[in-house]
Design an enzyme around this catalytic site. Structure first.
Site, PDB file in Angstrom:
ATOM      1  N   HIS A 113     -38.057 -17.458  -8.025  1.00 55.55           N
ATOM      2  CA  HIS A 113     -37.301 -18.013  -9.144  1.00 55.55           C
ATOM      3  C   HIS A 113     -36.520 -16.944  -9.901  1.00 55.55           C
ATOM      4  CE1 HIS A 113     -41.042 -17.174 -11.630  1.00 55.55           C
ATOM      5  NE2 HIS A 113     -40.134 -16.932 -12.557  1.00 55.55           N
ATOM      6  N   ASP A 157     -43.827 -17.992  -4.272  1.00 58.38           N
ATOM      7  CA  ASP A 157     -42.762 -17.650  -5.224  1.00 58.38           C
ATOM      8  C   ASP A 157     -42.374 -16.174  -5.093  1.00 58.38           C
ATOM      9  OD1 ASP A 157     -40.983 -17.580  -7.305  1.00 58.38           O
ATOM     10  OD2 ASP A 157     -42.301 -18.527  -8.759  1.00 58.38           O
ATOM     11  N   SER A 175     -42.555 -12.455 -14.870  1.00 58.39           N
ATOM     12  CA  SER A 175     -42.314 -13.053 -13.560  1.00 58.39           C
ATOM     13  C   SER A 175     -41.872 -11.971 -12.582  1.00 58.39           C
ATOM     14  CB  SER A 175     -41.229 -14.122 -13.656  1.00 58.39           C
ATOM     15  OG  SER A 175     -41.687 -15.233 -14.369  1.00 58.39           O
TER      16      SER A 175
END
Length: 715
Positions: free
Chosen positions: A86, A222, A650
């Site tokens: 992402h 991810d 992230s």
């Protein structure tokens, strides 16, 4: 969900006091003094110098800020970078087309010549930091307004940045901490030639979609991979085919040993923002006024986009990144409302502030601190309704490309029209490129629906004082803005890229000034930025009082927090691999990891969120995991730790006690969504991709073993 939370609360009562999450996002330069001994007891085997050193290579040299909003890490001597799927989403979407849809189907460069360069992507290396609190605070005094204080501080900051950038070699950032009671400067080096190496298909990289976002158990791969390039001397350089892979000072070895309950885990990264010092009134304002508007406005934008995205792959690619961003915040803010309400966070803060107010009104403290809490509470009472209004307006501006057209393309076209012929000739190529880029991500039928829907929502729900033009149009059209928006586009220069380019051939500044979309955009933006004298005065008093509240809480020892809020500066957090209570939705033996078997059980053929590649399911059925299988024979996908992270982390590396890569952080659990405001040692979890699953996807599933071969693998 209710049953899960009740089970969790019951289990918490049985957890030994020694098992706890370790709160804090810590500066690396203070690890030796504040954290190192505690970390060693938990399993750290590195010295503080091996984590952060100015003169020698250390862990900090392998950690980069990725494109300004995420974290990534160097994992090979040839500049290979690992981050979340992402985080790479924008770049992957930009490089994709309906014919070569890397976002949907994945991509792996067969060699370095095949790596793809997005237009704008950079990584930022951290060089060093230092404390400049005394220097900066010597330039201010208590008689200054907040604006005067800010001007004096900014003047000194400019000097500090110039002194340390070595003639532009480095980027220097001076940041406030503890609400402006301390200041530190950070020196960075930016590399702009960053190329896509590989990404899994979307039904691996985004498996579970919005449904599983912020949820556990999770089965998401991810991750995505890039490479940093430099000139022949290892210095930052603009893109060139002659650039070579960067040789980083340090890269992370990759450990294939897996994890088990209570294993030490530390995370280094760039957490974006926490509000752990926020007053009770601010929490109450967010829960009751700001966040509900944010949630509703985001959902409106998402629904309008989705209608058009479902009709065309090309439109889906156009809006993939914007939709994902809106969806992420939509679920996050709703989770924040639920968690902050459930755990009575505002009441906890209010109780602390009551104790502070009692201390503040003691004779020796009264002059400085006596009115702090009263002033803060008055500010929130004054601005509650405005917060609701501003969030409805903000979500309109975030979801509609044309809501801000006057400040983006409009301003540049007006400047072009006012320029002489020579200047126009100079500006022309850049403007054509800007126009092409803008309309690559703007499908006019969708934009009309988004803008009309958001205007209706804003006019009917925002309250407070509406933007004048919107209020007038709403009264005239019973808050149905569809006809107005259609007419505005029909008569606008910005209705198509062809019309904008035609304007470049016959420019007239008045045409832009009077353009209906520019007029509307100016009305929205001017109103959003407007501030009455009463609000300005309240903000001034609030700023000073909030700073005093934080200073007083620290001086009085009433605050348990020992670290500053996150603000996109490099931090370290440490904890352990730690399970949540048993959950029948997870097939794992211990609820601190998930398996590929569990992923396949979620499979729904053709479903946007839960479809899976046939090849993955066939390989799972054959247990074709290679050397990446766990010792229990299964393929572990995600695992849990109790590290203290937030947005911006992230892509952060999860490291064992030796500084070896064991996973990749990508999410938190919704039960602990209040974590940005108050840390709950029992609920807080970080959701990570197991590094073995990452390597399995690259090596076994994607047949890109050559990429794994350049890593330093520890068995």
């Amino acid at each position: 969900m209710k049953k899960i939370i009740l089970s969790l609360i019951a289990t918490i009562l049985l957890v030994p006091a020694s098992v706890r999450a370790d709160e804090g996002m810590w500066f690396l330069m203070f690890i030796e003094r504040l954290n190192h001994r505690d970390m060693q007891k938990m399993g750290l085997q590195l010295t503080a110098e091996e984590i952060y050193s100015i003169n020698h290579h250390s862990l900090k040299d392998a950690i980069v800020q990725f494109n300004g909003g995420c974290t990534a890490e160097m994992i090979s001597k040839d500049g290979l970078v690992l981050t979340n799927h992402h985080c790479g989403y924008d770049a992957i979407a930009e490089l994709s087309s309906p014919e070569a849809n890397y976002l949907k189907n994945g991509f792996w460069a067969a060699n370095r010549k095949a790596e793809l360069k997005p237009k704008s992507l950079f990584v930022r290396f951290f060089v060093r930091m230092d404390d400049v609190s005394k220097r900066i605070l010597s330039k201010v005094n208590d008689k200054m307004t907040e604006a005067e204080r800010e001007a004096a501080i900014n003047k000194e900051i400019a000097l500090i940045e110039k002194e340390n950038n070595e003639g532009g070699k480095y980027t220097v950032s001076v940041r406030p901490f503890f609400q402006g009671n301390e200041y530190y400067y950070f020196v960075y080096q930016d590399y702009k030639d960053v190329r896509l190496v590989g990404t899994p298909p979307e039904n691996i990289g985004k498996f579970g979609g919005d449904t599983d976002n912020w949820e556990w158990p999770r089965h998401t791969g991810d991750f995505s991979m890039f490479r940093v390039y430099a000139d022949a001397n290892g210095n930052p350089a603009e893109y060139s085919p002659n650039n070579v892979p960067l040789q980083p000072k340090h890269h992370l070895p990759v450990n294939l040993g897996g994890v088990k309950e209570n294993d030490f885990a530390m995370i280094l990264g760039y957490p974006g923002r926490t509000n752990r010092w926020m007053p009770a009134g601010g929490i109450e304002q967010n829960v009751k006024f700001a966040y509900p508007a944010w949630v509703e406005g985001s959902k409106m934008g998402m629904d309008k986009m989705k209608t058009h995205m479902d009709q065309s792959d090309a439109v889906r690619l156009m809006y993939a990144s914007k939709y994902a961003s809106l969806a992420n915040y939509w679920k996050n803010r709703q989770g924040m409302i639920d968690a902050l309400t459930k755990f009575g966070t505002a009441k906890t803060k209010a109780a602390q502030e009551a104790k502070f107010d009692k201390w503040a009104n003691q004779k020796e403290n009264k002059e400085k601190y006596g009115h702090v809490v009263e002033t803060i509470n008055k500010y929130y009472a004054l601005t509650n309704e405005k917060a609701r209004h501003d969030n409805y307006l903000m979500t309109m501006l975030r979801s509609s490309a044309f809501g801000t057209i006057s400040r983006t393309m409009g301003r540049q076209l007006e400047n072009y029209a006012k320029a002489d012929e020579a200047k126009r000739k100079e500006m022309y190529p850049g403007l054509v490129e800007m126009i092409d880029e803008f309309y690559k991500e703007a499908y006019i039928p969708a934009e009309k629906d988004i803008l009309a829907g958001q205007l209706n929502l804003y006019a009917t729900k925002a309250g407070y004082t509406l933007a004048p033009m919107v209020e007038k149009l709403g009264k005239e059209n019973n808050n149905n803005f569809t006809k107005y928006v259609n007419n505005a586009f029909d008569n606008s220069v910005f209705a198509s890229p062809e019309k904008v380019k035609a304007f470049l051939q016959n420019p007239n500044a008045t045409t832009i000034t009077n353009d209906p979309l520019v007029v509307l955009s100016n009305d929205l933006l001017n109103h959003y930025n407007a501030k009455s004298e009463v609000i300005a005065k309240a903000q001034n008093d609030f700023g000073a009082s909030f700073r005093l509240l934080v200073q007083g809480l620290r001086d009085s020892k009433l605050a348990s927090i020992k670290y500053p809020d996150a603000n996109s500066t490099l931090r370290l957090t440490y904890g352990k691999v730690r399970a949540l209570p048993a959950d029948k939705r997870n097939d794992a033996k211990v609820n601190n990891y998930t398996t590929m078997d569990g992923m396949v059980k979620k499979y729904k053929k053709g479903d946007e969120e839960f479809d899976l590649p046939v090849r993955l399911m066939e390989m799972n059925k054959a247990k074709d995991y290679g050397r990446y299988a766990d010792k229990d024979g299964s393929m572990h996908v995600n695992f849990l730790t109790d590290n203290d992270i937030t947005g911006g982390n992230s892509g952060s590396p999860v490291l064992n006690g030796k500084g070896e890569l064991i996973g990749l952080a990508f999410d938190g659990n919704i039960e602990a969504m209040a974590g940005d405001v108050i840390f709950d040692k029992n609920l807080q979890r970080t959701i990570n991709v197991d590094i073995r699953y990452v390597l399995w996807v690259i090596d076994k599933f994607s047949n890109a073993k050559h990429i794994v071969d350049e890593m330093t693998i520890v068995k």
